[in-house]
Each structure stands twice: as structure tokens, then as C-alpha cells.
Scaffold this motif. Structure first.
Motif, PDB file in Angstrom:
ATOM      1  N   GLN A  22      89.220  39.667  64.853  1.00 54.54           N
ATOM      2  CA  GLN A  22      90.509  40.255  64.490  1.00 54.54           C
ATOM      3  C   GLN A  22      90.795  41.502  65.323  1.00 54.54           C
ATOM      4  OE1 GLN A  22      91.671  40.438  60.219  1.00 54.54           O
ATOM      5  NE2 GLN A  22      89.666  39.562  59.826  1.00 54.54           N
ATOM      6  N   ILE A  23      89.783  42.356  65.502  1.00 57.76           N
ATOM      7  CA  ILE A  23      89.972  43.583  66.286  1.00 57.76           C
ATOM      8  C   ILE A  23      90.413  43.248  67.704  1.00 57.76           C
ATOM      9  CG2 ILE A  23      88.775  45.545  67.318  1.00 57.76           C
ATOM     10  CD1 ILE A  23      87.052  45.669  64.778  1.00 57.76           C
ATOM     11  N   ILE A  24      89.726  42.300  68.326  1.00 55.75           N
ATOM     12  CA  ILE A  24      90.074  41.914  69.702  1.00 55.75           C
ATOM     13  C   ILE A  24      91.479  41.322  69.752  1.00 55.75           C
ATOM     14  CG2 ILE A  24      89.471  40.351  71.582  1.00 55.75           C
ATOM     15  CD1 ILE A  24      86.545  40.665  70.770  1.00 55.75           C
ATOM     16  N   ALA A  25      91.825  40.475  68.770  1.00 54.34           N
ATOM     17  CA  ALA A  25      93.158  39.867  68.745  1.00 54.34           C
ATOM     18  C   ALA A  25      94.248  40.920  68.569  1.00 54.34           C
ATOM     19  CB  ALA A  25      93.237  38.834  67.624  1.00 54.34           C
ATOM     20  N   PHE A  26      94.016  41.901  67.693  1.00 55.05           N
ATOM     21  CA  PHE A  26      95.001  42.957  67.473  1.00 55.05           C
ATOM     22  C   PHE A  26      95.165  43.824  68.724  1.00 55.05           C
ATOM     23  CE2 PHE A  26      93.956  42.917  62.656  1.00 55.05           C
ATOM     24  CZ  PHE A  26      94.637  41.716  62.535  1.00 55.05           C
ATOM     25  N   GLN A  27      94.050  44.145  69.376  1.00 52.09           N
ATOM     26  CA  GLN A  27      94.127  44.938  70.604  1.00 52.09           C
ATOM     27  C   GLN A  27      94.906  44.196  71.689  1.00 52.09           C
ATOM     28  OE1 GLN A  27      90.079  45.898  71.612  1.00 52.09           O
ATOM     29  NE2 GLN A  27      90.007  47.670  70.254  1.00 52.09           N
ATOM     30  N   LEU A  28      94.693  42.902  71.772  1.00 45.42           N
ATOM     31  CA  LEU A  28      95.418  42.107  72.763  1.00 45.42           C
ATOM     32  C   LEU A  28      96.921  42.142  72.497  1.00 45.42           C
ATOM     33  CD1 LEU A  28      95.430  40.146  75.141  1.00 45.42           C
ATOM     34  CD2 LEU A  28      95.055  38.276  73.517  1.00 45.42           C
ATOM     35  N   LEU A  29      97.312  42.035  71.231  1.00 46.30           N
ATOM     36  CA  LEU A  29      98.726  42.079  70.880  1.00 46.30           C
ATOM     37  C   LEU A  29      99.323  43.453  71.191  1.00 46.30           C
ATOM     38  CD1 LEU A  29     101.189  40.731  69.688  1.00 46.30           C
ATOM     39  CD2 LEU A  29     100.379  41.354  67.406  1.00 46.30           C
ATOM     40  N   PHE A  30      98.595  44.523  70.866  1.00 47.14           N
ATOM     41  CA  PHE A  30      99.080  45.871  71.169  1.00 47.14           C
ATOM     42  C   PHE A  30      99.250  46.080  72.672  1.00 47.14           C
ATOM     43  CE2 PHE A  30      97.085  47.350  66.981  1.00 47.14           C
ATOM     44  CZ  PHE A  30      98.312  47.401  66.351  1.00 47.14           C
ATOM     45  N   LEU A  31      98.308  45.577  73.460  1.00 42.50           N
ATOM     46  CA  LEU A  31      98.413  45.717  74.918  1.00 42.50           C
ATOM     47  C   LEU A  31      99.573  44.912  75.479  1.00 42.50           C
ATOM     48  CD1 LEU A  31      94.654  45.623  75.991  1.00 42.50           C
ATOM     49  CD2 LEU A  31      96.237  47.536  76.273  1.00 42.50           C
ATOM     50  N   LEU A  32      99.820  43.734  74.914  1.00 44.82           N
ATOM     51  CA  LEU A  32     100.960  42.933  75.367  1.00 44.82           C
ATOM     52  C   LEU A  32     102.277  43.664  75.096  1.00 44.82           C
ATOM     53  CD1 LEU A  32      99.906  39.320  74.275  1.00 44.82           C
ATOM     54  CD2 LEU A  32     100.129  40.190  76.601  1.00 44.82           C
TER      55      LEU A  32
ATOM     56  N   LEU B  16      98.819  54.390  72.996  1.00 49.04           N
ATOM     57  CA  LEU B  16      97.527  53.818  73.399  1.00 49.04           C
ATOM     58  C   LEU B  16      96.394  54.321  72.503  1.00 49.04           C
ATOM     59  CD1 LEU B  16      97.833  53.988  77.296  1.00 49.04           C
ATOM     60  CD2 LEU B  16      97.952  51.960  75.839  1.00 49.04           C
ATOM     61  N   LEU B  17      96.415  55.617  72.203  1.00 50.09           N
ATOM     62  CA  LEU B  17      95.373  56.156  71.327  1.00 50.09           C
ATOM     63  C   LEU B  17      95.505  55.599  69.915  1.00 50.09           C
ATOM     64  CD1 LEU B  17      95.314  59.916  72.410  1.00 50.09           C
ATOM     65  CD2 LEU B  17      93.541  58.204  72.846  1.00 50.09           C
ATOM     66  N   GLY B  18      96.716  55.589  69.383  1.00 49.75           N
ATOM     67  CA  GLY B  18      96.939  55.154  68.008  1.00 49.75           C
ATOM     68  C   GLY B  18      96.635  53.685  67.789  1.00 49.75           C
ATOM     69  N   THR B  19      97.085  52.831  68.703  1.00 46.31           N
ATOM     70  CA  THR B  19      96.847  51.401  68.517  1.00 46.31           C
ATOM     71  C   THR B  19      95.375  51.046  68.706  1.00 46.31           C
ATOM     72  OG1 THR B  19      97.492  51.053  70.844  1.00 46.31           O
ATOM     73  CG2 THR B  19      99.172  50.692  69.145  1.00 46.31           C
ATOM     74  N   ALA B  20      94.681  51.777  69.586  1.00 49.25           N
ATOM     75  CA  ALA B  20      93.240  51.533  69.738  1.00 49.25           C
ATOM     76  C   ALA B  20      92.503  51.807  68.433  1.00 49.25           C
ATOM     77  CB  ALA B  20      92.675  52.402  70.859  1.00 49.25           C
ATOM     78  N   VAL B  21      92.895  52.889  67.750  1.00 49.81           N
ATOM     79  CA  VAL B  21      92.285  53.215  66.458  1.00 49.81           C
ATOM     80  C   VAL B  21      92.759  52.248  65.381  1.00 49.81           C
ATOM     81  CG1 VAL B  21      92.110  54.975  64.649  1.00 49.81           C
ATOM     82  CG2 VAL B  21      92.027  55.641  67.054  1.00 49.81           C
ATOM     83  N   LEU B  22      94.054  51.936  65.395  1.00 50.91           N
ATOM     84  CA  LEU B  22      94.633  51.062  64.372  1.00 50.91           C
ATOM     85  C   LEU B  22      94.021  49.669  64.400  1.00 50.91           C
ATOM     86  CD1 LEU B  22      96.797  51.226  62.176  1.00 50.91           C
ATOM     87  CD2 LEU B  22      98.455  50.360  63.837  1.00 50.91           C
TER      88      LEU B  22
END
Length: 479
Positions: free
Chosen positions: A7-17, A36-42
Motif C-alpha cells: 500500500q505504501i509503495i502504491a500510494f507513493q506512486l500515485l502521489f508522484l504521478l 513532496l515532504l507531506g506526501t512522503a510522510v502521508l
């Protein structure tokens, strides 16, 4: 935990997209930095956020509950009674896949930490070799015999081979990194790289942040001097670069083109800040997923069901104590309730149906004249012969079961195997059936039980009869 990591990897991928498609080309540098900082933590927090209200508002018709599948086969025949032998417990110490994965993760973190410490040592070595010149807002260290230029915390490192004009321009740029405390951002992602060294998206996050830092510093410097002059300085200089991921380097050749393109862009219109609203439906979708995939509801329901069963058991116990002695039929019904269900057991719709069937049994095991006898258990009573047979079979199965099967399957914890077989009128093991979650375990149990020695058959009314046995096997794999 594997599900959480995915889930963490999938969420990070969506945030980066979202960042690459909507935000990366805008000049909202400060907002992008917090994004970038907030979504990495989120991305690390969202998998643990469960909002019950979201799940409760979803109509039930969107949930599909598959019906339970019952596989039943009575398997009883006239003149055959089933005897349940004592469970065979087989212990094994195994390196399962979870243990192996944990060790790989720890080794990876150790290597990543060692690389990080090596980078710190390299910077410290450069600091000792340089000449310190204190400034009002930052420290300046001049490095001998080099033309490097980078910033680490509140210190700017410059090579002494840079000209005075070059140093002046670089200091304007690097001073922005110092005042904006960009090193903390890169160190944050560096720590994530140590813990999540296997996750490539953490490296992408850090690279996006590093690029954003350069855009921010370039915009500040370009506002103080001619852009044309600054372009020429970027294009005309070719310098060495310290390959350290958590320092801000001035001359990163792969970023020069991007920096010039960004400098040519006019300031983004404020209306474009509405692009950040794309983050709202993205986060809502993630919350919806984590809330609806929550397994705590199932566990809670199981606890509630267990509590209800315990209440009924307590009520039954009180009723039995008040009555005192039980009739034979009541004793049979109580025994039926306490009997463990097996995949190949007959399924009764009610206790009364069980009583009707059990009362019609032709030869109950309790009145059989002579039970089958395992070699070495001759000359004993039925009760002693049964106990002796259980002990012999336990020892035989434990000694001959190949525990390496657990290693090949990567199993952990306790595995249950249920075997059923007959000792026929000739004392041989026949009609063997084995149930297990893993086919390899069932095959191994079948191999071992099939190799049991020939026994003295059971007798009733002077005739040799077949007797049905059930043998539970518990395969314990210690981590």
C-alpha cells in the motif's frame, strides 16, 4: 506487513504521478517542496488510517460474500467403527520465508547505513582538509586543489581552483540552500532510503526534491542578476561534482538543461494553484481503500461470535449442574457438540439427526470384542491395546515424517493434517484419505501412514472385521 508495504509503495506512486503530471512544471517551489515532504510522510500514515464511517456508508450490495463450501462424506459402513487416535505432534525448526525476508531487510538496512556513514566521513574529511572562513550567515570552506561546489547544512564548500567571479556567483546560489535549510529535506529522504532501501520510489522522491532545490536557488539568483548572464555561467562551466545524495551541488550536469528551461518559464499564475486540489480525491480514494480493506471488522465479528458461544456454553454448564445426571441420549448429544469438525465428516443439520444416526450404528466401538493390535501390543485389553497402538503410531509417524517438507514450502507455525484409514480384515492399512492445507504435507503423511506395519485385525462375534481410524497430525514449525 507485506500488505502495508505494498500500500505504501502504491500510494507513493500515485502521489508522484500527481506531482509529475500537474505540479512539476509550475513555479510554486515552496508549495511543491511541502507537497513532496507531506506526501512522503502521508504514504506511511494512510495504510493505518481506518475510517469506519466510510465503510458504513457503502451500500451492502457492493460487497460480495461467498457462501461457505462444505465437503462431506460419511464414509461409514456396517460393521466399521471409527477410532480417533491421539494426535501426532511433529516439531521442526525452520527458516521460513518471513524470517529470510526479515534478515534480507536488516542486512540491506545495515549496508545502506554503512554507505550513509561513509558519505558523512567523506564530508568530514573534506572539512578537515579545507580552510574555514566564517561569514555572517554561513560558513565557507575553501577546498585545496579542486573545483567542487556544494552545500551541507550551513556550510558552503568551494574549490580553490574556481575564479573569484565564479565563486561570487556560486555563493549567491548556495546561500539559498543554506537559508532554506535544504539539507534537512535531503537527509529526511536519506533516512527513508536506509529503512526502505528496497523501495525505488523513495529514491525518486529524493531526486525530485533535489531538482526542486536547484530550481528554487536559480529563481532567487536570477532575480538578483541578469538571466542571460546566469545562463552563460551555467553553460560555460564544467566542474567536478561530489556524488553525495544529501548535499546540494551547484554543478550537476544532468540538471543543467532542466534548470535553464525552468529559468525561462514565467511565473505560474495563481489560478494554477488549484491543481493542488487534485490531492483531495486522491487521498479520499486511498482512505476509502484502507477503510474498506480493514480486517479488524472480521476480527471484531469473530470476537463477538466467540463471546456469544461462551455465553451459551456457560448457560449449558449451569443447566447440567442443576440437573445432575444426564441420560444416555443427552450424553451422546453433549459428546456430539464437543466433537471436532473435519472436512470429511458428515454434516448434520441438528443434534437430533445425529442421535437418530448414531442410535442405528450396528457395532459401536465400545462393545467390539477385540480391537486391531499393533505389533508389540498383543495380550492387552481393548483399552490398553488402543493406548499402546496410539503410542506406537505416534512414534512411527514422528520418526518417519520428512520434516524438510516444511522448508520447501516456507511454512511457519502449526500445520494440521487429518488422516483417515481402515485396518481391514487382514490387518492392512487400506482406504487411506489425508486432508491438509498443502498438498505436499498430505502426500508426505500418506506415504508414512501407508508404510505402517501389518497388524492383527479386529474381531467381533468371532469374525475378523475392518475398523476405521482417524489420525490427526500436528506439524509444528518453530521460527
Amino acid at each position: 506487513m507485506i500488505h502495508v508495504a505494498i500500500q505504501i509503495i502504491a500510494f507513493q506512486l500515485l502521489f508522484l504521478l500527481v506531482y509529475d503530471v500537474f505540479l512539476k512544471k509550475e513555479t510554486f517551489f515552496k508549495a511543491n517542496r511541502w507537497y513532496l515532504l507531506g506526501t512522503a510522510v502521508l504514504s506511511f500514515i494512510l495504510p493505518f488510517l481506518k475510517i469506519d464511517a466510510l465503510r458504513e456508508r457503502i451500500p451492502e450490495q457492493f460487497f460480495i460474500t461467498l457462501p461457505a463450501v462444505l465437503i462431506g462424506n460419511n464414509g461409514s459402513q456396517p460393521g466399521i467403527s471409527e477410532i480417533t487416535l491421539d494426535a501426532v505432534t511433529i516439531s521442526q525448526t525452520s527458516w521460513n520465508w518471513i524470517t529470510i525476508a526479515t534478515w534480507i531487510w536488516c542486512v540491506g538496512m545495515g549496508i545502506a547505513l554503512a554507505i550513509f556513514l561513509l558519505k558523512l566521513f567523506k564530508i568530514q574529511k573534506l572539512r578537515r582538509a579545507g580552510i574555514l572562513r566564517e561569514r555572517a550567515d554561513f560558513n565557507l570552506i575553501i577546498l585545496p586543489n579542486t573545483d567542487v561546489a556544494f552545500t551541507f547544512f550551513d556550510t558552503v564548500y568551494l574549490g580553490d581552483q574556481l575564479s573569484e567571479v565564479q565563486q561570487k556567483s556560486i555563493l549567491l546560489h548556495e546561500q539559498v540552500h543554506v537559508t532554506e535549510k535544504h539539507t534537512y529535506d535531503l537527509l529526511f529522504f536519506e533516512l527513508l532510503r536506509i529503512v526502505c532501501w528496497f523501495n525505488p520510489l523513495v529514491y525518486v522522491f529524493q531526486h525530485r526534491m533535489e531538482t526542486l532545490h536547484e530550481f528554487t536557488a536559480d529563481a532567487r539568483v536570477a532575480a538578483q542578476k541578469s538571466r542571460k548572464e546566469y545562463y552563460q555561467e551555467l553553460l560555460s562551466q564544467v566542474f567536478q561534482t561530489e556524488k553525495i545524495s544529501f548535499i546540494n551541488t551547484f554543478f550537476n550536469h544532468s540538471l543543467i538543461k532542466k534548470r535553464i528551461i525552468m529559468l525561462q518559464k514565467s511565473k505560474s499564475k495563481n489560478i494554477f494553484q488549484l491543481k493542488y486540489l487534485v490531492l483531495i480525491p486522491a487521498v479520499c480514494a486511498m482512505l476509502l481503500y484502507t477503510s474498506c480493506s480493514d480486517e479488524s471488522k472480521i476480527e471484531e465479528a469473530t470476537v463477538q461470535d466467540d463471546g456469544e458461544v461462551m455465553t451459551k456454553i456457560n448457560e449449558l454448564s449451569e443447566a447440567i449442574m442443576k440437573k445432575g445426571n444426564l441420560t444416555d441420549e443427552e450424553a451422546k448429544a453433549l459428546k456430539f457438540l464437543a466433537t471436532e469438525a473435519t472436512p470429511d465428516a458428515k454434516v448434520y443439520e441438528s443434534v437430533q439427526e445425529y442421535l437418530d444416526v448414531s442410535n442405528k450404528a450396528e457395532i459401536p466401538f465400545a462393545i467390539i470384542d477385540k480391537v486391531p493390535t499393533f505389533p508389540g501390543c498383543e495380550g492387552m485389553s481393548n483399552a490398553d491395546a488402543k493406548q499402546c497402538m496410539s503410542q506406537k503410531i505416534q512414534a512411527f509417524v514422528a520418526a518417519n515424517f520428512n520434516t524438510k517438507v516444511g522448508n520447501n514450502l516456507g511454512l511457519t507455525g502449526r500445520q494440521k493434517i487429518r488422516a483417515q484409514f481402515k485396518i481391514d480384515a487382514f490387518g492392512k492399512v487400506v482406504d487411506l484419505r489425508v486432508r491438509a492445507e498443502h498438498e505436499a504435507l498430505a502426500e508426505e503423511a500418506q506415504r508414512v501412514i501407508s508404510s505402517l506395519p501389518q497388524m492383527t485385525p479386529g474381531e467381533h462375534d468371532g469374525k475378523q472385521v475392518a475398523v476405521l481410524y482417524a489420525l490427526p497430525i500436528l506439524f509444528e514449525i518453530n521460527e
